[in-house]
Structures are given as C-alpha cells and as structure tokens.
Write a protein that holds these residues in place. Structure first.
Motif, PDB file in Angstrom:
ATOM      1  N   GLY A  77      39.404  54.684  36.112  1.00  0.00           N
ATOM      2  CA  GLY A  77      38.116  54.561  36.772  1.00  0.00           C
ATOM      3  C   GLY A  77      37.175  55.704  36.451  1.00  0.00           C
ATOM      4  O   GLY A  77      37.498  56.589  35.641  1.00  0.00           O
ATOM      5  N   SER A  78      36.029  55.688  37.106  1.00  0.00           N
ATOM      6  CA  SER A  78      34.993  56.684  36.859  1.00  0.00           C
ATOM      7  C   SER A  78      34.467  57.260  38.166  1.00  0.00           C
ATOM      8  O   SER A  78      34.475  56.594  39.201  1.00  0.00           O
ATOM      9  CB  SER A  78      33.810  56.058  36.107  1.00  0.00           C
ATOM     10  OG  SER A  78      34.195  55.549  34.850  1.00  0.00           O
ATOM     11  N   LEU A  79      34.020  58.499  38.078  1.00  0.00           N
ATOM     12  CA  LEU A  79      33.325  59.158  39.177  1.00  0.00           C
ATOM     13  C   LEU A  79      32.225  60.019  38.594  1.00  0.00           C
ATOM     14  O   LEU A  79      32.364  60.543  37.482  1.00  0.00           O
ATOM     15  CB  LEU A  79      34.269  60.042  39.993  1.00  0.00           C
ATOM     16  CG  LEU A  79      35.225  59.377  40.981  1.00  0.00           C
ATOM     17  CD1 LEU A  79      36.169  60.432  41.567  1.00  0.00           C
ATOM     18  CD2 LEU A  79      34.453  58.690  42.096  1.00  0.00           C
ATOM     19  N   GLY A  80      31.154  60.177  39.379  1.00  0.00           N
ATOM     20  CA  GLY A  80      30.084  61.068  38.961  1.00  0.00           C
ATOM     21  C   GLY A  80      29.876  62.149  39.999  1.00  0.00           C
ATOM     22  O   GLY A  80      29.665  61.842  41.172  1.00  0.00           O
ATOM     23  N   LEU A  81      29.995  63.386  39.589  1.00  0.00           N
ATOM     24  CA  LEU A  81      29.785  64.515  40.482  1.00  0.00           C
ATOM     25  C   LEU A  81      28.369  65.058  40.322  1.00  0.00           C
ATOM     26  O   LEU A  81      27.810  65.042  39.219  1.00  0.00           O
ATOM     27  CB  LEU A  81      30.780  65.640  40.185  1.00  0.00           C
ATOM     28  CG  LEU A  81      32.269  65.279  40.213  1.00  0.00           C
ATOM     29  CD1 LEU A  81      33.100  66.550  39.993  1.00  0.00           C
ATOM     30  CD2 LEU A  81      32.646  64.594  41.494  1.00  0.00           C
ATOM     31  N   SER A  82      27.831  65.549  41.421  1.00  0.00           N
ATOM     32  CA  SER A  82      26.529  66.194  41.407  1.00  0.00           C
ATOM     33  C   SER A  82      26.645  67.548  42.068  1.00  0.00           C
ATOM     34  O   SER A  82      27.481  67.750  42.950  1.00  0.00           O
ATOM     35  CB  SER A  82      25.495  65.362  42.165  1.00  0.00           C
ATOM     36  OG  SER A  82      25.309  64.101  41.582  1.00  0.00           O
ATOM     37  N   CYS A  83      25.789  68.451  41.660  1.00  0.00           N
ATOM     38  CA  CYS A  83      25.743  69.787  42.242  1.00  0.00           C
ATOM     39  C   CYS A  83      24.277  70.146  42.433  1.00  0.00           C
ATOM     40  O   CYS A  83      23.544  70.340  41.453  1.00  0.00           O
ATOM     41  CB  CYS A  83      26.426  70.787  41.324  1.00  0.00           C
ATOM     42  SG  CYS A  83      26.248  72.511  41.837  1.00  0.00           S
ATOM     43  N   THR A  97      31.229  64.038  30.726  1.00  0.00           N
ATOM     44  CA  THR A  97      29.930  64.436  30.193  1.00  0.00           C
ATOM     45  C   THR A  97      29.199  65.295  31.216  1.00  0.00           C
ATOM     46  O   THR A  97      29.019  64.866  32.364  1.00  0.00           O
ATOM     47  CB  THR A  97      29.065  63.220  29.853  1.00  0.00           C
ATOM     48  OG1 THR A  97      29.757  62.382  28.917  1.00  0.00           O
ATOM     49  CG2 THR A  97      27.741  63.660  29.243  1.00  0.00           C
ATOM     50  N   ILE A  98      28.795  66.476  30.788  1.00  0.00           N
ATOM     51  CA  ILE A  98      28.028  67.363  31.658  1.00  0.00           C
ATOM     52  C   ILE A  98      26.551  67.238  31.303  1.00  0.00           C
ATOM     53  O   ILE A  98      26.193  67.092  30.125  1.00  0.00           O
ATOM     54  CB  ILE A  98      28.502  68.829  31.533  1.00  0.00           C
ATOM     55  CG1 ILE A  98      27.832  69.710  32.585  1.00  0.00           C
ATOM     56  CG2 ILE A  98      28.272  69.367  30.122  1.00  0.00           C
ATOM     57  CD1 ILE A  98      28.420  71.123  32.650  1.00  0.00           C
ATOM     58  N   SER A  99      25.711  67.285  32.325  1.00  0.00           N
ATOM     59  CA  SER A  99      24.273  67.232  32.090  1.00  0.00           C
ATOM     60  C   SER A  99      23.574  67.930  33.247  1.00  0.00           C
ATOM     61  O   SER A  99      24.200  68.235  34.269  1.00  0.00           O
ATOM     62  CB  SER A  99      23.788  65.783  31.964  1.00  0.00           C
ATOM     63  OG  SER A  99      24.031  65.066  33.153  1.00  0.00           O
ATOM     64  N   ILE A 118      27.274  73.963  30.208  1.00  0.00           N
ATOM     65  CA  ILE A 118      26.057  73.648  29.472  1.00  0.00           C
ATOM     66  C   ILE A 118      25.161  74.870  29.533  1.00  0.00           C
ATOM     67  O   ILE A 118      24.958  75.452  30.603  1.00  0.00           O
ATOM     68  CB  ILE A 118      25.366  72.389  30.052  1.00  0.00           C
ATOM     69  CG1 ILE A 118      24.132  72.024  29.239  1.00  0.00           C
ATOM     70  CG2 ILE A 118      25.032  72.554  31.529  1.00  0.00           C
ATOM     71  CD1 ILE A 118      23.603  70.615  29.568  1.00  0.00           C
ATOM     72  N   ASP A 119      24.642  75.287  28.382  1.00  0.00           N
ATOM     73  CA  ASP A 119      23.828  76.492  28.379  1.00  0.00           C
ATOM     74  C   ASP A 119      22.344  76.154  28.445  1.00  0.00           C
ATOM     75  O   ASP A 119      21.958  74.976  28.519  1.00  0.00           O
ATOM     76  CB  ASP A 119      24.164  77.371  27.175  1.00  0.00           C
ATOM     77  CG  ASP A 119      23.773  76.760  25.838  1.00  0.00           C
ATOM     78  OD1 ASP A 119      24.253  77.264  24.812  1.00  0.00           O
ATOM     79  OD2 ASP A 119      22.981  75.795  25.823  1.00  0.00           O
ATOM     80  N   LEU A 167      28.330  65.892  36.473  1.00  0.00           N
ATOM     81  CA  LEU A 167      29.531  65.718  35.656  1.00  0.00           C
ATOM     82  C   LEU A 167      29.953  64.257  35.784  1.00  0.00           C
ATOM     83  O   LEU A 167      30.390  63.821  36.845  1.00  0.00           O
ATOM     84  CB  LEU A 167      30.666  66.635  36.107  1.00  0.00           C
ATOM     85  CG  LEU A 167      31.919  66.575  35.229  1.00  0.00           C
ATOM     86  CD1 LEU A 167      31.625  67.188  33.852  1.00  0.00           C
ATOM     87  CD2 LEU A 167      33.083  67.315  35.884  1.00  0.00           C
ATOM     88  N   GLN A 168      29.780  63.514  34.714  1.00  0.00           N
ATOM     89  CA  GLN A 168      30.226  62.126  34.678  1.00  0.00           C
ATOM     90  C   GLN A 168      31.639  62.094  34.124  1.00  0.00           C
ATOM     91  O   GLN A 168      31.881  62.603  33.025  1.00  0.00           O
ATOM     92  CB  GLN A 168      29.291  61.283  33.808  1.00  0.00           C
ATOM     93  CG  GLN A 168      29.694  59.816  33.708  1.00  0.00           C
ATOM     94  CD  GLN A 168      29.663  59.109  35.052  1.00  0.00           C
ATOM     95  OE1 GLN A 168      28.784  59.346  35.872  1.00  0.00           O
ATOM     96  NE2 GLN A 168      30.643  58.236  35.281  1.00  0.00           N
TER      97      GLN A 168
END
Length: 121
Positions: free
Chosen positions: A15-21, A67-69, A50-51, A79-80
């Motif tokens: 499965g998938s999760l998406g984290l937010s900060c 994937t970080i964005s 990510i810089d 963070l996906q």
C-alpha cells in the motif's frame, strides 16, 4: 520553527501513505529538509532529504518507492511512500536543517514529534 507531521497510519504491505510536515513559527531558510525514521531499539535511519536546490537523496532501502518533495510557498515537506513493506514500520520524523548546513548535517536541525507508520504483511 515548529514542525508537525501528519499522514501516518496503518496499511497493508504494498500500500501507500503520504506524510506531510508543516512548519510554523520562526521559519528560517534551511539548506536541507528531510525525513528520518526509527524503530524502538534500533538506530535511527535517514530516509530522504532535499536541499535548497531541489536535489534529493534517498536511503537505498527506499529508493524507487519513496519520493520527497516540498512546497516552499506553504512551508510544507512531503514524503510519498509507495509499495510499503513491513520493514518500513517505524516512527517517521521530519527534520528542518540548520541554516547553511548541508544535508550531511541534517540531524542537527529541528525535529518534529513524529508520526507512526505501521505496515502489516
């Protein structure tokens, strides 16, 4: 700066999760933002960073799956996480790196309180 992570939870393998900060307070321009994770009794692990130029770096264990964005206009880091595995189970922490310090010193930055991710087989 204060950091609040969200988006953690329980999911089955694959499965998938998406984290937010979300950052708030005295937000400063950071050279590097990233995510760490930790399992009780084990060393914490750098997951992704990510810089300021948008260059990303990933732990080998998550390459091709995570994937970080970031959204600079909203001061939010993401963070996906796809194709999750049971070994991805951990507390995930967002880190706002100190000004001018490169990503290799990310852990010296400001940490959020974490969000739990649990992946069942």
């Amino acid at each position: 700066v204060q950091l609040v992570e969200s988006g953690g939870g329980s999911v089955q393998a694959g499965g998938s999760l998406g984290l937010s900060c979300a950052a708030s307070g005295d937000i400063y321009s950071s050279s590097c933002l990233g995510w760490f994770r930790q399992v009780p009794g084990k060393e914490r692990e750098g997951v992704a960073s990510i810089d300021s130029a948008g260059s990303t770096n990933y732990a080998d264990s998550v390459k091709g799956r995570f994937t970080i964005s970031k959204d600079n206009s909203k001061d939010v880091l993401y963070l996906q996480m796809n194709s999750l595995k049971p070994e991805d189970t951990a507390m995930y922490y967002c880190v706002w790196g100190k000004e001018l310090l490169p990503c290799e010193y990310l852990d010296y930055g400001t940490w959020g309180r974490g969000t739990q991710v649990t992946v069942s087989s």
